[in-house]
Design a protein around this motif. Structure first.
Motif, PDB file in Angstrom:
ATOM      1  N   UNK A  74       0.799  -1.221   0.000  1.00 18.60           N
ATOM      2  CA  UNK A  74       0.000   0.000   0.000  1.00 18.60           C
ATOM      3  C   UNK A  74       0.832   1.271   0.000  1.00 18.60           C
ATOM      4  N   UNK A  75       2.077   1.183  -0.419  1.00 17.09           N
ATOM      5  CA  UNK A  75       2.975   2.344  -0.486  1.00 17.09           C
ATOM      6  C   UNK A  75       3.498   2.448  -1.917  1.00 17.09           C
ATOM      7  N   UNK A  76       3.163   3.569  -2.588  1.00 14.54           N
ATOM      8  CA  UNK A  76       3.471   3.708  -4.007  1.00 14.54           C
ATOM      9  C   UNK A  76       4.426   4.866  -4.244  1.00 14.54           C
ATOM     10  N   UNK A  77       5.303   4.672  -5.222  1.00 14.48           N
ATOM     11  CA  UNK A  77       6.156   5.759  -5.702  1.00 14.48           C
ATOM     12  C   UNK A  77       5.793   6.013  -7.158  1.00 14.48           C
ATOM     13  N   UNK A  78       5.878   7.275  -7.583  1.00 20.03           N
ATOM     14  CA  UNK A  78       5.542   7.597  -8.974  1.00 20.03           C
ATOM     15  C   UNK A  78       6.693   8.382  -9.593  1.00 20.03           C
ATOM     16  N   UNK A  79       7.207   7.851 -10.684  1.00 17.21           N
ATOM     17  CA  UNK A  79       8.308   8.495 -11.392  1.00 17.21           C
ATOM     18  C   UNK A  79       7.747   9.399 -12.479  1.00 17.21           C
ATOM     19  N   UNK A  80       8.367  10.573 -12.616  1.00 16.46           N
ATOM     20  CA  UNK A  80       7.925  11.562 -13.606  1.00 16.46           C
ATOM     21  C   UNK A  80       9.095  11.912 -14.520  1.00 16.46           C
ATOM     22  N   UNK A  81       8.888  11.883 -15.828  1.00 17.78           N
ATOM     23  CA  UNK A  81       9.996  12.254 -16.725  1.00 17.78           C
ATOM     24  C   UNK A  81      10.505  13.669 -16.452  1.00 17.78           C
ATOM     25  N   UNK A  82       9.619  14.600 -16.088  1.00 13.77           N
ATOM     26  CA  UNK A  82      10.035  15.977 -15.854  1.00 13.77           C
ATOM     27  C   UNK A  82      10.956  16.045 -14.640  1.00 13.77           C
ATOM     28  N   UNK A  83      12.205  16.368 -14.870  1.00 14.01           N
ATOM     29  CA  UNK A  83      13.237  16.470 -13.829  1.00 14.01           C
ATOM     30  C   UNK A  83      13.468  15.153 -13.086  1.00 14.01           C
ATOM     31  N   UNK A  84      12.959  14.054 -13.641  1.00 12.76           N
ATOM     32  CA  UNK A  84      13.103  12.737 -13.013  1.00 12.76           C
ATOM     33  C   UNK A  84      12.577  12.743 -11.573  1.00 12.76           C
ATOM     34  N   UNK A  85      11.533  13.570 -11.363  1.00  9.23           N
ATOM     35  CA  UNK A  85      10.944  13.700 -10.021  1.00  9.23           C
ATOM     36  C   UNK A  85      10.274  12.398  -9.595  1.00  9.23           C
ATOM     37  N   UNK A  86      10.295  12.140  -8.283  1.00  7.84           N
ATOM     38  CA  UNK A  86       9.592  10.995  -7.721  1.00  7.84           C
ATOM     39  C   UNK A  86       8.658  11.482  -6.616  1.00  7.84           C
ATOM     40  N   UNK A  87       7.368  11.159  -6.743  1.00  4.51           N
ATOM     41  CA  UNK A  87       6.386  11.512  -5.731  1.00  4.51           C
ATOM     42  C   UNK A  87       5.906  10.227  -5.042  1.00  4.51           C
ATOM     43  N   UNK A  88       5.045  10.358  -4.038  1.00  6.06           N
ATOM     44  CA  UNK A  88       4.638   9.176  -3.280  1.00  6.06           C
ATOM     45  C   UNK A  88       3.173   9.190  -2.898  1.00  6.06           C
ATOM     46  N   UNK A  89       2.667   8.002  -2.582  1.00  8.72           N
ATOM     47  CA  UNK A  89       1.282   7.839  -2.134  1.00  8.72           C
ATOM     48  C   UNK A  89       1.255   6.704  -1.114  1.00  8.72           C
ATOM     49  N   UNK A  90       0.741   7.003   0.097  1.00  8.14           N
ATOM     50  CA  UNK A  90       0.628   5.995   1.158  1.00  8.14           C
ATOM     51  C   UNK A  90      -0.856   5.790   1.428  1.00  8.14           C
ATOM     52  N   UNK A  91      -1.300   4.558   1.298  1.00  2.00           N
ATOM     53  CA  UNK A  91      -2.725   4.255   1.417  1.00  2.00           C
ATOM     54  C   UNK A  91      -3.064   3.739   2.809  1.00  2.00           C
ATOM     55  N   UNK A  92      -4.109   4.322   3.417  1.00  2.00           N
ATOM     56  CA  UNK A  92      -4.697   3.755   4.609  1.00  2.00           C
ATOM     57  C   UNK A  92      -6.068   3.208   4.250  1.00  2.00           C
ATOM     58  N   UNK A  93      -6.939   3.083   5.279  1.00  2.00           N
ATOM     59  CA  UNK A  93      -8.317   2.718   4.936  1.00  2.00           C
ATOM     60  C   UNK A  93      -9.290   3.858   5.221  1.00  2.00           C
TER      61      UNK A  93
END
Ligand SMILES: [Zn+2]
Length: 265
Positions: free
Chosen positions: A15-34
């Motif tokens: 339930x923990x996601x990372x997202x890669x973005x071509x722009x500046x090779x940025x990495x964002x995140x998402x943590x899921x609860x209920x």
């Protein structure tokens, strides 16, 4: 316009996601609860933020909480797309963003225009980033329902206000630009002398996965090697400050010779 290649999610923990973005090779995140989900960083302008918010909504319909790791535009200028919701950051992130947003917008809009990307330049020029409203000083706990997430300022490093997002049950930490993969550390606003100790505090959390602000998720060994490089830079910086070495010689000896030498604090 949303480009199909704007990002891709990968699951770095349950339930923990990372997202890669071509722009500046940025990495964002998402943590899921209920009961709630937590977004780590919001991309670099209102348009990019809306793209990320849409991608988050493809994953979860839960109420959101945003954490901004630091005040550099590429991590926080997209926040408006997530409002209304709590936006956590260190208090100095808020004051730095209030003080520097106009200059960052001008500098980077010029950068994109010079690179022949007027769409991104215009989007950035039209973005007035919202200020974080929930302080992390020096830490805060966020209840997502089935899991709690710890937000912590472990010390100064990439900036004087970096916040990390620790998901203890998944042994994942999102660290903003305290760690970069695929590019050398950015020293422009850094407190170099204190950065190695901040990474020691990060390693003391014993993470299995460390998600950097740019690049692929890494492990503790990678963080240890970047810590060693930054300790070398800190020693060179001290030698320059003591008059034992000039900046040009220090740059040549630096493990990151392509990185501009930081101005003295
Ligand atoms: Zn940064």
């Amino acid at each position: 316009m949303t480009r199909a290649a704007d990002g891709r999610w990968s699951e770095v923990g349950d339930g923990v996601l990372a997202r890669r973005h071509p722009e500046l090779d940025l990495t964002t995140g998402l943590v899921l609860g209920d009961r709630r989900a937590l977004v780590v960083d919001t991309r670099g302008d209102a348009r990019q933020g809306a793209e990320l918010a849409g991608a988050v909504r493809m994953v979860t319909a839960l109420p959101l909480i945003v954490v901004v790791t630091h005040a550099h535009f590429d991590h926080c200028f997209g926040t408006a797309a997530f409002l209304p919701c709590p936006v956590f950051a260190h208090p100095r992130c808020r004051t730095t963003l209030a003080r520097t947003a106009r200059a960052q917008r001008a500098e980077w809009a010029t950068y994109y225009r010079d690179r022949g990307d007027p769409v991104t330049a215009d989007a950035l020029a039209a973005t007035d980033p919202p200020l974080p409203d929930h302080p992390v000083d020096p830490e805060a706990s966020v209840d997502l329902g089935v899991r709690a997430v710890r937000l912590r300022h472990l010390g100064r490093g990439h900036t004087d206000h970096d916040v990390v997002v620790h998901v203890p049950d998944a042994e994942v930490v999102f660290v903003g630009d305290l760690v970069e993969q695929g590019a050398p550390p950015d020293l422009g606003d850094a407190v170099v002398a204190e950065w190695p100790a901040t990474l020691d505090a990060l390693l003391a959390l014993r993470p299995a996965v460390v998600v950097p602000g740019h690049g692929e998720p890494v492990d503790a060994r990678f963080v240890g090697s970047q810590r060693a490089g930054l300790a070398e830079v800190a020693a060179l910086h001290a030698a320059v400050a003591a008059g034992e070495l000039d900046a040009a010689a220090a740059t040549r000896r630096s493990p990151y010779p392509s990185v501009p030498w930081p101005s003295p604090p």
